[in-house]
Design a protein around this motif. Structure first.
Motif, short mmCIF file in Angstrom:
data_model
loop_
_atom_site.label_atom_id
_atom_site.label_comp_id
_atom_site.label_asym_id
_atom_site.label_seq_id
_atom_site.Cartn_x
_atom_site.Cartn_y
_atom_site.Cartn_z
N PRO A 23 0.81 -1.23 0.00
CA PRO A 23 0.00 0.00 0.00
C PRO A 23 0.85 1.28 0.00
N GLY A 24 1.98 1.25 0.71
CA GLY A 24 2.81 2.44 0.80
C GLY A 24 3.48 2.82 -0.50
N ASN A 25 3.64 1.87 -1.42
CA ASN A 25 4.29 2.15 -2.70
C ASN A 25 3.31 2.25 -3.86
N LEU A 26 2.00 2.16 -3.57
CA LEU A 26 1.01 2.13 -4.65
C LEU A 26 1.03 3.41 -5.48
N ASP A 27 1.10 4.56 -4.83
CA ASP A 27 1.11 5.83 -5.58
C ASP A 27 2.35 5.93 -6.47
N PHE A 28 3.50 5.51 -5.95
CA PHE A 28 4.73 5.56 -6.74
C PHE A 28 4.62 4.65 -7.97
N VAL A 29 4.16 3.44 -7.78
CA VAL A 29 4.03 2.51 -8.89
C VAL A 29 3.07 3.05 -9.94
N THR A 30 1.96 3.62 -9.49
CA THR A 30 0.99 4.19 -10.44
C THR A 30 1.60 5.36 -11.20
N SER A 31 2.41 6.17 -10.52
CA SER A 31 2.98 7.36 -11.15
C SER A 31 4.00 7.04 -12.24
N LEU A 32 4.57 5.84 -12.22
CA LEU A 32 5.59 5.49 -13.19
C LEU A 32 5.06 5.50 -14.63
N GLY A 33 3.82 5.11 -14.80
CA GLY A 33 3.23 5.14 -16.14
C GLY A 33 3.54 3.93 -16.99
N CYS A 34 4.36 3.03 -16.51
CA CYS A 34 4.67 1.84 -17.31
C CYS A 34 3.81 0.64 -16.92
N TYR A 35 3.00 0.79 -15.87
CA TYR A 35 2.04 -0.24 -15.50
C TYR A 35 0.65 0.19 -15.96
N ASP A 36 -0.08 -0.71 -16.59
CA ASP A 36 -1.45 -0.41 -16.97
C ASP A 36 -2.38 -0.38 -15.78
N LEU A 96 17.11 -4.31 4.19
CA LEU A 96 16.57 -5.52 4.81
C LEU A 96 15.20 -5.26 5.43
N ASP A 97 15.04 -4.09 6.03
CA ASP A 97 13.79 -3.74 6.70
C ASP A 97 12.72 -3.27 5.72
N GLY A 98 13.11 -3.00 4.47
CA GLY A 98 12.16 -2.51 3.48
C GLY A 98 11.73 -1.08 3.71
N THR A 99 12.61 -0.26 4.30
CA THR A 99 12.24 1.12 4.63
C THR A 99 12.85 2.16 3.69
N VAL A 100 13.61 1.73 2.68
CA VAL A 100 14.15 2.69 1.71
C VAL A 100 13.04 3.11 0.77
N PRO A 101 12.75 4.41 0.64
CA PRO A 101 11.69 4.83 -0.27
C PRO A 101 11.93 4.33 -1.69
N ALA A 102 10.85 4.01 -2.38
CA ALA A 102 10.96 3.38 -3.70
C ALA A 102 11.67 4.27 -4.71
N ASN A 103 11.60 5.59 -4.53
CA ASN A 103 12.21 6.49 -5.51
C ASN A 103 13.65 6.85 -5.16
N GLU A 104 14.21 6.24 -4.11
CA GLU A 104 15.58 6.51 -3.72
C GLU A 104 16.54 5.45 -4.26
N GLY A 105 17.73 5.89 -4.60
CA GLY A 105 18.82 4.97 -4.96
C GLY A 105 20.07 5.39 -4.23
N HIS A 106 20.73 4.46 -3.53
CA HIS A 106 21.88 4.80 -2.70
C HIS A 106 23.19 4.44 -3.39
#
Length: 366
Positions: free
Chosen positions: A210-223, A352-362
């Protein structure tokens, strides 16, 4: 001294920093300073599947209970006893999380070299190739972060798209991807989306938290994007193929149970949900999951197209992909830089904890 980050192979939350004397170079070897590397959920997959897919074999620690997680990034030659590889040259490739590494180049040419240390010779050539930045047409100093963070993952996404298209999607026209916010998943989704107006166009559905739903939708590559909780009731009951980036047995079971005989192929790729691994004992409806190993598809396409032909196709697709990744307004990726053991440990734990925001790259350095 050489400083290196190591993890317990059977308990990947347990880590340590090991320091060993720097080895003297033998004839044919080079020493490189590992300057910058990406640390993403892809590397968590390497750790979670280190024994199953032999990822620990690339940089053995000398202790069978520990392993070194490989990373993609850049290193500079600081000492060379190998003709054709000079101090000061910069290479892109597959490194340990360490401040330096010794390699034994072979097949040295204008584009780079292959690693030939005895423990690497039986490993997939894809991971043993080091690219000379000065000869890489896709390299730019300003784009190093994006290359380290996404090029390897995008390559896997490209190969997944190619594999399924080459198989006519096993008769399906819907592709379902789990862990849809992960970089490898949206690389694959981008390639799949490029087929929308073609004769082999497919509908691409992303599954996410649920926390990444808006990001995934915003990408535009998923129908269409769904949360994992919606799979049992909202996943379209159409002939489909499933690409599993999460490695979660619960998600996989939900997809198989929802689609049953409508599922034409089930493909296991990663383990972003590393602590909920797939592989339950109960049989699943539909086809048995099959592991996708990118180097096998690379070998097939090199045979079909030749090395240059494959490189050209990947480069063209990468050039299109990098535009939304780096655009000034709402880029898909925000680069976060860090230096030193504390930054590396914090990023590793957050992944490991899954807390890195989806739009971040380290992008990190020891």
């Amino acid at each position: 001294m050489t400083k290196r980050f190591e993890v317990q192979r059977n308990a990947i939350r347990e880590t340590r920093w090991a320091e060993t004397p720097s080895a003297s170079l033998e004839d044919g070897q080079v020493r490189l300073h590992v300057d910058a590397f990406a640390l993403t959920s892809n590397n968590i997959t390497y750790a979670a599947m280190g024994d199953a897919l032999n990822y620990w074999a690339f940089y053995p620690t000398g202790d069978p209970t520990t392993g070194c997680v490989p990373v993609w990034g850049f290193a500079d030659v600081v000492e060379s006893h190998c003709g054709g590889v000079e101090p000061g040259e910069r290479f892109y490739g597959y490194w340990p999380i360490a401040d330096e590494v010794v390699l034994a180049p072979t097949d040295v040419g204008p584009g780079g070299f292959s690693e030939s240390s005895p423990h690497r010779r039986e490993l997939p050539p894809f991971y043993n190739r080091y690219v000379r930045c000065s000869a890489d047409p896709g390299y730019s100093a300003d784009g190093e972060a994006q290359q380290a963070l996404l090029r390897g993952q995008f390559g896997t996404g490209f190969l997944l798209d190619d594999f399924f298209a080459d198989s006519d999607f096993f008769g399906a026209r819907t592709v379902v991807l789990s862990s849809a916010s992960s970089k490898t998943a949206y690389g694959a989704a981008f390639c799949l989306a490029q087929r929308r107006d073609s004769a082999v166009g497919v509908r691409v559905i992303g599954l996410t938290s649920p926390g990444n739903l808006d990001f995934v939708t915003s990408l535009g590559c998923y129908d269409h994007a769904l949360t994992y909780g919606e799979v049992a009731t909202a996943l379209p009951e159409a002939p489909s193929v499933y690409i599993d980036f999460s490695g979660s047995s619960a998600v996989r079971a939900a997809v198989h149970e929802r689609l049953a005989d409508r599922l034409k192929y089930s493909c296991a790729v990663g383990a972003t949900h590393w602590d909920a691994p797939a592989g339950g004992t109960e049989p699943l409806p539909g086809p048995a999951p099959t592991l996708f190993f990118a180097p096998s598809q690379i070998e097939k396409r090199i045979a079909d197209w030749g090395p240059a032909g494959l490189q050209q196709r990947v480069a063209a697709s990468w050039a299109a992909f990098i535009e939304p990744v780096t655009r000034a307004e709402n880029p898909w990726l925000t680069v976060v830089r860090g230096t030193g053991p504390a930054a590396i440990e914090a990023t590793y734990t957050a992944l490991l904890d899954g807390t890195v925001p989806a739009n971040e790259g380290h992008l990190l350095s020891v």
